[in-house]
Design a protein around this motif. Structure first.
Motif, short mmCIF file in Angstrom:
data_model
loop_
_atom_site.label_atom_id
_atom_site.label_comp_id
_atom_site.label_asym_id
_atom_site.label_seq_id
_atom_site.Cartn_x
_atom_site.Cartn_y
_atom_site.Cartn_z
N GLY A 105 0.98 -1.30 0.17
CA GLY A 105 -0.13 -0.11 0.11
C GLY A 105 0.99 1.21 0.00
N LEU A 106 0.26 2.38 -0.16
CA LEU A 106 1.22 3.45 -0.32
C LEU A 106 1.24 4.32 1.01
N GLY A 107 2.30 4.49 1.68
CA GLY A 107 2.41 5.03 3.03
C GLY A 107 2.65 6.69 2.52
N THR A 108 2.17 7.54 3.60
CA THR A 108 1.75 8.92 3.17
C THR A 108 2.38 9.86 4.34
N TRP A 109 3.26 9.60 4.97
CA TRP A 109 3.81 10.29 6.18
C TRP A 109 4.62 11.48 5.39
N ILE A 166 -4.22 3.09 0.71
CA ILE A 166 -3.29 3.97 1.27
C ILE A 166 -3.45 4.14 2.64
N ASP A 167 -2.33 4.22 3.30
CA ASP A 167 -2.43 4.16 4.90
C ASP A 167 -1.77 5.90 5.25
N THR A 168 -2.55 6.36 6.03
CA THR A 168 -2.16 7.62 6.57
C THR A 168 -2.40 7.80 8.01
N ALA A 169 -2.62 8.86 8.65
CA ALA A 169 -2.81 9.04 10.19
C ALA A 169 -2.94 10.27 10.56
N GLU A 170 -3.71 10.45 11.63
CA GLU A 170 -4.23 11.78 12.26
C GLU A 170 -3.04 12.80 12.39
N ILE A 171 -1.81 11.99 13.11
CA ILE A 171 -0.67 12.77 13.35
C ILE A 171 0.26 13.20 12.18
N TYR A 172 -0.03 12.88 11.10
CA TYR A 172 0.70 13.10 9.82
C TYR A 172 0.22 14.42 9.52
N GLY A 173 1.01 15.57 10.18
CA GLY A 173 0.52 16.89 9.72
C GLY A 173 -0.73 17.45 10.44
N ASN A 174 -1.21 16.65 11.61
CA ASN A 174 -2.26 17.15 12.20
C ASN A 174 -3.47 17.09 11.07
N GLY A 175 -3.70 15.91 10.24
CA GLY A 175 -4.57 15.93 9.35
C GLY A 175 -4.44 16.44 7.91
N SER A 209 -2.08 15.16 5.98
CA SER A 209 -1.91 14.08 5.01
C SER A 209 -3.40 13.29 4.53
N GLU A 210 -4.30 13.37 5.67
CA GLU A 210 -5.61 12.84 5.37
C GLU A 210 -6.35 13.69 4.48
N THR A 211 -5.97 15.16 4.53
CA THR A 211 -6.90 16.04 3.74
C THR A 211 -6.31 15.94 2.29
N PHE A 212 -5.21 15.83 2.05
CA PHE A 212 -4.72 15.67 0.67
C PHE A 212 -5.06 14.49 0.17
N ILE A 213 -5.08 13.16 0.66
CA ILE A 213 -5.67 12.18 0.08
C ILE A 213 -7.05 12.08 0.08
N GLY A 214 -7.96 12.87 0.52
CA GLY A 214 -9.30 13.13 0.41
C GLY A 214 -9.51 13.75 -0.98
N GLU A 215 -8.47 15.09 -1.21
CA GLU A 215 -8.71 15.75 -2.21
C GLU A 215 -8.27 14.93 -3.54
N VAL A 216 -7.29 14.20 -3.42
CA VAL A 216 -6.82 13.55 -4.57
C VAL A 216 -7.64 12.12 -5.01
N THR A 217 -8.22 11.57 -3.91
CA THR A 217 -9.17 10.55 -4.39
C THR A 217 -10.50 10.93 -4.91
N GLN A 218 -11.03 12.15 -4.49
CA GLN A 218 -11.95 12.81 -4.98
C GLN A 218 -11.76 13.29 -6.40
N ARG A 219 -10.60 13.86 -6.66
CA ARG A 219 -10.32 14.35 -7.98
C ARG A 219 -10.15 13.06 -9.11
N LEU A 220 -9.54 12.04 -8.54
CA LEU A 220 -9.43 10.89 -9.41
C LEU A 220 -10.90 10.14 -9.47
N GLN A 221 -11.88 10.22 -8.83
CA GLN A 221 -13.17 9.63 -8.99
C GLN A 221 -13.80 10.63 -9.97
N ARG A 222 -13.66 11.95 -9.78
CA ARG A 222 -14.28 12.97 -11.02
C ARG A 222 -13.62 12.63 -12.33
#
Length: 324
Positions: free
Chosen positions: A18-22, A58-67, A69-82
């Motif tokens: 899987g993709l690590g995103t720290w 994709i693996d991420t975490a709350e502590i990776y930039g205090n959200g 990393s999670e925010t970016f993953i959300g943006e990217v996956t939504q873009r890929l879906q669009r």
């Protein structure tokens, strides 16, 4: 060709890598997030390439930039879906950070996780460390409540000892669930899970081990052995974290030489050999989450899924690695 594997004894099937995103949690010199400016397209291409070429999570975490990393993953996956760039949506794994916090924050912060990731449910939600102020029972109860609300599907832990992992598993069984995974540091130069009982207990109970730092901060790519001068460019934190020193390069030279030999034999890179050992040496028990900050690294990672080391080559790497 590696196929998706069952995550523990759950109904989730994940690709061996899987993709690590720290790495998507830091800030650049201007004070904005690394994905907010010129790096945006690079990281987008990394995630897109990874998901289109063999990875499905994709693996991420709350502590990776205090959200961050999670925010970016959300943006990217939504873009890929669009863009209809993916046949199916990726599975998402994230982690609750417990240091100096009580179990009540698990339920209090989950809606932030879902909002940042832009998903209704997190496929695998993990307790990041065994450092909460609350008992493990209370943490498990909070995680189970999220599962009952369909905010998470499966529950895992990270950096838990064998004893802590077994306890979490038995607590979950009281609620009719099973512990899906334990995410720990594991690679050819860090084989502690084999020695401290974690791997043995995971196999016995049907728990998946998710290996982080699978390339030991670059030591298992051959980069520093081939260009020892590049050590001077590595941050002090990273050097300390993975013992990146000239002495380490000298000590691990025999392993590097064997990885180099195998890379020539298989027509693969040293990092691909290292990753392939990790996901095959213990049967289907181990998954790994290599990161990528360049598209070439993402390409390198997914190619590690497209071959299998022979049993004899795995055993030879085992012997050399064990002797270091």
């Amino acid at each position: 060709m590696n196929k998706s594997r069952q995550l523990g004894r759950t109904d989730l099937y994940l690709s061996p890598l899987g993709l690590g995103t720290w790495q998507y949690s830091t800030k650049n010199s201007s004070g904005t997030s690394v994905w907010g400016n010129t790096e945006t397209e690079t990281v987008y291409e990394i995630i897109k390439h990874s998901l289109q070429n063999g990875m499905n999570w994709i693996d991420t975490a709350e502590i990776y930039g205090n959200g961050t990393s999670e925010t970016f993953i959300g943006e990217v996956t939504q873009r890929l879906q669009r863009e209809e760039a993916l046949a199916t949506n990726p599975f998402i794994a994230s982690k609750w950070f417990p240091l100096a916090r009580s179990a009540s924050s698990i339920t209090k912060t989950i809606d932030d996780r879902l909002e940042y990731l832009q998903v209704p449910t997190i496929d695998l939600y993990q307790i990041h460390q065994p450092t909460s102020r609350s008992s493990l029972r209370k943490q498990i109860e909070a995680m189970v409540s999220l599962a009952e609300q369909h905010k998470v599907k499966q529950i895992g832990v990270s950096n838990f000892s064998a004893k802590q992992m077994v306890k979490a598993h038995h607590l979950l069984q009281e609620y009719g669930m099973t512990l899906a995974s334990n995410q720990v540091k594991y690679n050819l130069l860090h084989r502690s899970p084999e020695k401290n009982g974690t791997l043995e207990a995971a196999k016995e109970l049907g728990i998946t081990i998710i290996a982080y730092s699978p390339l030991q901060q670059g030591l298992l790519t051959g980069r520093f052995h081939e260009q020892p001068e590049s050590l001077s460019k590595v941050s002090r934190f990273r050097k300390l974290q993975s013992n990146l020193t000239t002495k380490t390069l000298q000590r691990t030279e025999p392993l590097y030489q064997e990885l180099k030999r195998l890379s020539l034999n298989y027509g693969m890179t040293i990092s691909q050999i290292s990753l392939n050992w990790l996901i095959n040496a213990q049967g289907d028990t181990v998954l790994a989450i290599p990161g990528a900050s360049k598209i070439q690294q993402a390409q390198d990672n997914v190619e590690a899924l497209n071959f299998d080391l022979s049993n004899s080559d795995i055993e030879r790497l085992n012997r050399i690695s064990a002797g270091l």
